[in-house]
Scaffold this motif. Structure first.
Motif, PDB file in Angstrom:
ATOM      1  N   GLY A 133       0.784  -1.239   0.000  1.00 36.66           N
ATOM      2  CA  GLY A 133       0.000   0.000   0.000  1.00 36.66           C
ATOM      3  C   GLY A 133       0.806   1.274   0.000  1.00 36.66           C
ATOM      4  O   GLY A 133       0.233   2.362  -0.118  1.00 36.66           O
ATOM      5  N   ILE A 134       2.119   1.185   0.144  1.00 31.86           N
ATOM      6  CA  ILE A 134       2.938   2.396   0.107  1.00 31.86           C
ATOM      7  C   ILE A 134       2.977   2.907  -1.334  1.00 31.86           C
ATOM      8  O   ILE A 134       3.327   2.153  -2.243  1.00 31.86           O
TER       9      ILE A 134
ATOM     10  N   ALA B 230      -5.740  -2.929   4.768  1.00 38.08           N
ATOM     11  CA  ALA B 230      -6.925  -2.461   5.496  1.00 38.08           C
ATOM     12  C   ALA B 230      -6.542  -1.419   6.541  1.00 38.08           C
ATOM     13  O   ALA B 230      -7.236  -0.403   6.711  1.00 38.08           O
ATOM     14  N   ILE B 231      -5.435  -1.641   7.230  1.00 40.17           N
ATOM     15  CA  ILE B 231      -4.982  -0.676   8.239  1.00 40.17           C
ATOM     16  C   ILE B 231      -4.621   0.647   7.573  1.00 40.17           C
ATOM     17  O   ILE B 231      -5.009   1.726   8.038  1.00 40.17           O
ATOM     18  N   ARG B 232      -3.876   0.576   6.476  1.00 40.84           N
ATOM     19  CA  ARG B 232      -3.454   1.801   5.805  1.00 40.84           C
ATOM     20  C   ARG B 232      -4.658   2.554   5.234  1.00 40.84           C
ATOM     21  O   ARG B 232      -4.688   3.783   5.270  1.00 40.84           O
TER      22      ARG B 232
ATOM     23  N   VAL C  97      -3.675   4.876   1.680  1.00 43.99           N
ATOM     24  CA  VAL C  97      -3.695   4.205   0.389  1.00 43.99           C
ATOM     25  C   VAL C  97      -4.396   5.144  -0.587  1.00 43.99           C
ATOM     26  O   VAL C  97      -5.519   5.594  -0.329  1.00 43.99           O
ATOM     27  N   LEU C  98      -3.735   5.470  -1.697  1.00 43.31           N
ATOM     28  CA  LEU C  98      -4.271   6.464  -2.627  1.00 43.31           C
ATOM     29  C   LEU C  98      -5.667   6.069  -3.106  1.00 43.31           C
ATOM     30  O   LEU C  98      -5.895   4.944  -3.540  1.00 43.31           O
TER      31      LEU C  98
ATOM     32  N   THR D 285      -6.304  11.182   1.253  1.00 42.69           N
ATOM     33  CA  THR D 285      -5.146  10.602   0.574  1.00 42.69           C
ATOM     34  C   THR D 285      -4.448  11.611  -0.339  1.00 42.69           C
ATOM     35  O   THR D 285      -3.447  11.272  -0.978  1.00 42.69           O
ATOM     36  N   THR D 286      -4.969  12.835  -0.399  1.00 46.44           N
ATOM     37  CA  THR D 286      -4.283  13.889  -1.160  1.00 46.44           C
ATOM     38  C   THR D 286      -3.181  14.452  -0.266  1.00 46.44           C
ATOM     39  O   THR D 286      -3.269  15.540   0.295  1.00 46.44           O
TER      40      THR D 286
END
Length: 378
Positions: A116-117, A229-231, A237-238, A245-246
Motif C-alpha cells: 500500500g505504500i 486495510a490498516i493503511r 492508500v491512494l 489521501t491527497t
C-alpha cells in the motif's frame, strides 16, 4: 526520449502542489533515462526525477529546469544467494505496490508489510522505506546507479548506500544536498521463498498491528490484506474518492531520540527501541597487536518516538486546519498533511511550521519533514 508539454507539478504529485517545469521529459526505457539525464547534466540545468510523486512537496513557483518522468517497468527473477531464496531485479519506474503484490502472489517474503505504500521502486531505497518493522535495508542487495558527476552506470551494493532510518546517501534531506547525486536505474532484492503456507511473524511491531499472538502463523496474503486495510483506515492508500489521501503520506518522521530524552516524555507516548549498529569485526594489524584486545565502545541507546502521538498531544487533532486555510491534518491520521482542495504550497508549509512549533513548544522536539522539499521552505 519523448518530450511532453509542461504541466504543473501539482498534476504529477499526490500532495497536488507545484508549478510547471521549464521542460518535461518522459523516459520509458533505461536507455532513454540514461540518455536524458546525461544530456541534462551536460547542459547544467536543474533537474528533478518524478516517479509516483508521492514523496514530493513542491513550491508554487515554476520549476526552472527539467523534470524527468521515470516510467521504466519490469521485474526479472534471478537465483538467490542461498537455497530457499530468490532475487528480483526491478526497474526503477515500476509501481511499488504492484511489486509487493507480485511477491505475495509468488510466495516471496520480505516486503509484504510494505503493502500500500505509494510511489515507485526507485524511490524505495532513497529513504529506506519501512512500515511495521520491515525496512528496505533488510532485503536490498544492490542498486544500479547513474552517477551525476561521472555520467557512468555502476552497480552499488546496499552496504555502500548509508541506509538508516528513512535515509540514505541518495536522499535530499531538508536543508542539505545528497551525499551522492545519482539516479537509480534498477533495484535488486533478495526474498525468502515461503509459498502460500502460514508461518509465524517474527516482528513485534507487525504482530501488534495485525493483533496476532506471538505463536500465531499467517500467510503472506493475510499480512498484505490486513496491512492494506490498516493503511486505508488511516487514509494512507491512494484513493481519488478520499480527500485524506491527497497527501505525501506521513509528512513528519517518527523521531529517533536518546533513551535519556525519551524518559522526559510522558510515559504513555509510544516508543520503540532502535537496534544499535554493532561492529562485530575488530581488525588489529599484527605489527601493532600487544596481546590486549580493547573493550568495545558502548553507544547510547536510542528510541523511536511516535510523531503522530506528539502532534495529537500538543493539541492538534485529526482534521485540524488553520483559519481560512485549504490545508489540514488528515481526518484519519494526524501525521499526514492533506490538500483539502486547491491548497497552495504556501498554505501547506504554514500548517507544517505550525505543527512543528506546537510540538517543539510542548515537548522540546523539532519534527523533521519526511518528503523531499523542492522550491519550498519550512
Amino acid at each position: 526520449m519523448p518530450e511532453l508539454a509542461p504541466v504543473p507539478l501539482a498534476d504529477l504529485t499526490t500532495l497536488r502542489t507545484g508549478g510547471a517545469p521549464h521542460r518535461l521529459v518522459e523516459a520509458t526505457t533505461t536507455d532513454e533515462l540514461v540518455g536524458t539525464l546525461r544530456a541534462v547534466w551536460d547542459d547544467g540545468d536543474p533537474w528533478l526525477l518524478v516517479g509516483g510523486g508521492s514523496n514530493l512537496f513542491v513550491g508554487d513557483e515554476p520549476f526552472a529546469g527539467t523534470v524527468v518522468l521515470v516510467r521504466t517497468r519490469g521485474i526479472e527473477r534471478l537465483p538467490g544467494s542461498r537455497p530457499g531464496t530468490a532475487r528480483l531485479r526491478v526497474q526503477s519506474g515500476h509501481d511499488w505496490d504492484e511489486l509487493v503484490a507480485y511477491t505475495v502472489a509468488e510466495g516471496l517474503a520480505g516486503i509484504e508489510a510494505l503493502s500500500g505504500i505509494p510511489g515507485t521502486v526507485g524511490a524505495a531505497p532513497v529513504q529506506n522505506i519501512g512500515a511495521y518493522g520491515q525496512e528496505i535495508v533488510q532485503t536490498l542487495v544492490e542498486v544500479e546507479l547513474l552517477d551525476e558527476h561521472t555520467g557512468e552506470v555502476s552497480v552499488v551494493p546496499a552496504s555502500e548506500l548509508g541506509l538508516g532510518f528513512r535515509t540514505s546517501v541518495l536522499k535530499h534531506h531538508y536543508g542539505s544536498v545528497p551525499a551522492r547525486s545519482a539516479a537509480i536505474l534498477s533495484v535488486t532484492f533478495e526474498l525468502e521463498e515461503v509459498g502460500d503456507r502460514a508461518r509465524p511473524i517474527a516482528g513485534e511491531q507487525l504482530r501488534t498491528a495485525l493483533r496476532l499472538a506471538p505463536d500465531a502463523a499467517v500467510s503472506l496474503s493475510h499480512v498484505r490484506e490486513h496491512v492494506l486495510a490498516i493503511r486505508r483506515s488511516k487514509g494512507m492508500v491512494l484513493d481519488p474518492g478520499d480527500p485524506d489521501t491527497t497527501s505525501a503520506g506521513s509528512f513528519f518522521q517518527n523521531a529517533i531520540v536518546s533513551e535519556a530524552f525519551a524518559r522526559t516524555l510522558p510515559a504513555e507516548c509510544p516508543r520503540w527501541p532502535v537496534s544499535p549498529d554493532l561492529d562485530t569485526v575488530l581488525v588489529i594489524p599484527l605489527a601493532e597487536f600487544d596481546g590486549v584486545v580493547p573493550a568495545p565502545v558502548g553507544t547510547p541507546a536510542e528510541v523511536k518516538i511516535s510523531a503522530a502521538w506528539l502532534i495529537e498531544h500538543s493539541g492538534l487533532g485529526k482534521g485540524f486546519r488553520l483559519p481560512r486555510s485549504r490545508a489540514g491534518l488528515s481526518s484519519k491520521h494526524t501525521l499526514a498533511l492533506t490538500n483539502r482542495g486547491g491548497a497552495t504550497a504556501a498554505e501547506l508549509a504554514e500548517l507544517a511550521r505550525f505543527v512543528q512549533q506546537r510540538v517543539q513548544s510542548e515537548f522540546g522536539l523539532l519534527l523533521q519533514p519526511e518528503p523531499v522539499l523542492v522550491n519550498v521552505e519550512l
